[in-house]
Design a protein around this motif. Structure first.
Motif, short mmCIF file in Angstrom:
data_model
loop_
_atom_site.label_atom_id
_atom_site.label_comp_id
_atom_site.label_asym_id
_atom_site.label_seq_id
_atom_site.Cartn_x
_atom_site.Cartn_y
_atom_site.Cartn_z
N ASP A 19 0.82 -1.21 0.00
CA ASP A 19 0.00 0.00 0.00
C ASP A 19 0.85 1.26 0.00
N ALA A 20 1.98 1.24 0.72
CA ALA A 20 2.89 2.40 0.71
C ALA A 20 3.43 2.64 -0.69
N ILE A 21 3.80 1.58 -1.38
CA ILE A 21 4.30 1.71 -2.76
C ILE A 21 3.20 2.26 -3.66
N ARG A 22 2.00 1.75 -3.50
CA ARG A 22 0.88 2.20 -4.33
C ARG A 22 0.61 3.69 -4.14
N HIS A 23 0.67 4.18 -2.91
CA HIS A 23 0.41 5.60 -2.66
C HIS A 23 1.51 6.48 -3.27
N ILE A 24 2.76 6.06 -3.16
CA ILE A 24 3.86 6.84 -3.73
C ILE A 24 3.72 6.89 -5.25
N ALA A 26 0.97 6.54 -7.03
CA ALA A 26 -0.20 7.32 -7.40
C ALA A 26 0.10 8.82 -7.41
N ASP A 27 0.91 9.27 -6.47
CA ASP A 27 1.26 10.70 -6.41
C ASP A 27 2.06 11.15 -7.63
N GLU A 28 2.73 10.21 -8.31
CA GLU A 28 3.53 10.55 -9.49
C GLU A 28 2.70 10.61 -10.76
N ALA A 29 1.49 10.05 -10.74
CA ALA A 29 0.62 9.98 -11.92
C ALA A 29 1.38 9.49 -13.16
N PRO A 30 2.01 8.33 -13.09
CA PRO A 30 2.82 7.86 -14.21
C PRO A 30 1.97 7.32 -15.35
N LYS A 31 2.56 7.33 -16.53
CA LYS A 31 1.94 6.71 -17.70
C LYS A 31 2.65 5.40 -18.07
N TYR A 32 3.90 5.26 -17.61
CA TYR A 32 4.64 4.03 -17.93
C TYR A 32 5.54 3.68 -16.75
N ILE A 33 5.36 2.47 -16.23
CA ILE A 33 6.11 1.98 -15.07
C ILE A 33 6.96 0.79 -15.51
N LEU A 34 8.20 0.80 -15.09
CA LEU A 34 9.09 -0.34 -15.29
C LEU A 34 9.40 -0.95 -13.92
N ASP A 35 9.09 -2.23 -13.77
CA ASP A 35 9.38 -2.94 -12.52
C ASP A 35 10.53 -3.91 -12.80
N GLY A 41 4.67 -10.14 -9.68
CA GLY A 41 3.86 -8.98 -10.04
C GLY A 41 3.00 -8.45 -8.91
N TYR A 42 3.26 -8.87 -7.69
CA TYR A 42 2.42 -8.47 -6.56
C TYR A 42 2.42 -6.97 -6.36
N TYR A 43 3.57 -6.35 -6.35
CA TYR A 43 3.65 -4.91 -6.12
C TYR A 43 3.26 -4.11 -7.35
N LEU A 44 3.68 -4.55 -8.52
CA LEU A 44 3.35 -3.84 -9.75
C LEU A 44 1.86 -3.86 -10.01
N LEU A 48 -0.19 -0.25 -10.19
CA LEU A 48 -0.58 0.25 -11.52
C LEU A 48 -1.84 1.09 -11.43
N PRO A 49 -1.75 2.39 -11.75
CA PRO A 49 -2.95 3.23 -11.68
C PRO A 49 -3.96 2.84 -12.74
N SER A 50 -5.20 3.23 -12.52
CA SER A 50 -6.24 2.97 -13.51
C SER A 50 -6.05 3.90 -14.71
N GLY A 51 -6.65 3.52 -15.80
CA GLY A 51 -6.56 4.33 -17.01
C GLY A 51 -6.03 3.53 -18.19
N ASP A 52 -6.73 3.60 -19.31
CA ASP A 52 -6.32 2.83 -20.48
C ASP A 52 -4.99 3.29 -21.04
N ASP A 53 -4.59 4.51 -20.71
CA ASP A 53 -3.33 5.04 -21.25
C ASP A 53 -2.14 4.78 -20.32
N VAL A 54 -2.36 4.05 -19.23
CA VAL A 54 -1.28 3.73 -18.30
C VAL A 54 -0.82 2.31 -18.58
N ARG A 55 0.48 2.14 -18.76
CA ARG A 55 1.05 0.83 -19.09
C ARG A 55 2.21 0.53 -18.16
#
Length: 215
Positions: A19-24, A26-35, A41-44, A48-55
């Protein structure tokens, strides 16, 4: 090892860290995350924020782990690669790099992270699983992981944030078995013939969460 990880994580024992990772993130509003070192894939999947444009791209050396990651959520692709080799990711592609209990390639991370992107790293504190180490059930860990981490990244990244998260819990024998089995201590316990079954154990969970920006 992956099955043990799934059992332990799905039970929610590391949910506060998730949950701490998820909150951090979310504050960045990313469009692309690399794990990097995505495991199952538990944390990723949680971050992963909602939105069809987020990958997102989940990377691991284990093809089985990558397969589980891409099945965990829509909008996650997979990459089987070695972190110590040049990453097959274009320059500045990632808004956030997640690096949770995994090796780091600072130069490559700096290359694939956008100029104002966030490198989010999680390492265990010295007290993490201390009771299991004292009982011979877990391998010894580097005492100065946090200092080594910041020093190893200093040429490419500056430290922006540092949070600490910790608690003690009581685990059943089967939960201890899964906890040991999901990491490097699995090999240690097996070779030593250690059998954790037979008693509940109080165990410390303690993590350092670091956020870095490119210099």
């Amino acid at each position: 090892m992956l099955d043990a990880r799934d059992r332990f994580l799905v039970a929610g024992w590391y949910a506060p860290l998730r949950d701490a990772i998820r909150h951090i993130v979310a504050d960045e509003a990313p469009k692309y995350i690399l794990d990097v070192g995505c495991g199952t894939g538990y944390y990723l999947g949680a971050a992963l924020p909602s939105g069809d444009d987020v990958r997102a791209l989940g990377m691991d050396l284990s093809p089985t782990a990558v397969g589980r990651t891409i099945r965990s959520r829509d909008r996650i692709e997979g990459l089987v690669a070695d972190v110590w080799s040049p990453l097959p990711v274009r320059d500045g592609a990632a808004d956030i790099i997640l690096n949770i209990f995994s090796p780091r390639n600072a130069a490559e991370f700096a290359r694939v992270l956008r100029a104002d992107g966030l490198l989010l790293v999680v390492v265990p504190q010295p007290s993490h699983l201390q009771e299991l180490r004292e009982s011979g059930l877990a391998v010894e860990m580097q005492a100065d992981k946090a200092a080594h981490l910041t020093a190893s990244l200093a040429a490419w990244f500056s430290l922006e944030m540092h949070e600490q998260l910790g608690r003690t819990v009581e685990l059943t024998p089967s939960e201890v078995t899964s906890l040991i089995g999901m990491g490097p201590s699995a090999h240690h316990a097996g070779s030593a013939g250690v059998d954790p079954v037979g008693m509940d154990r109080v165990v410390t969970f303690a993590f350092d969460i670091f956020g870095f920006r490119r210099r």
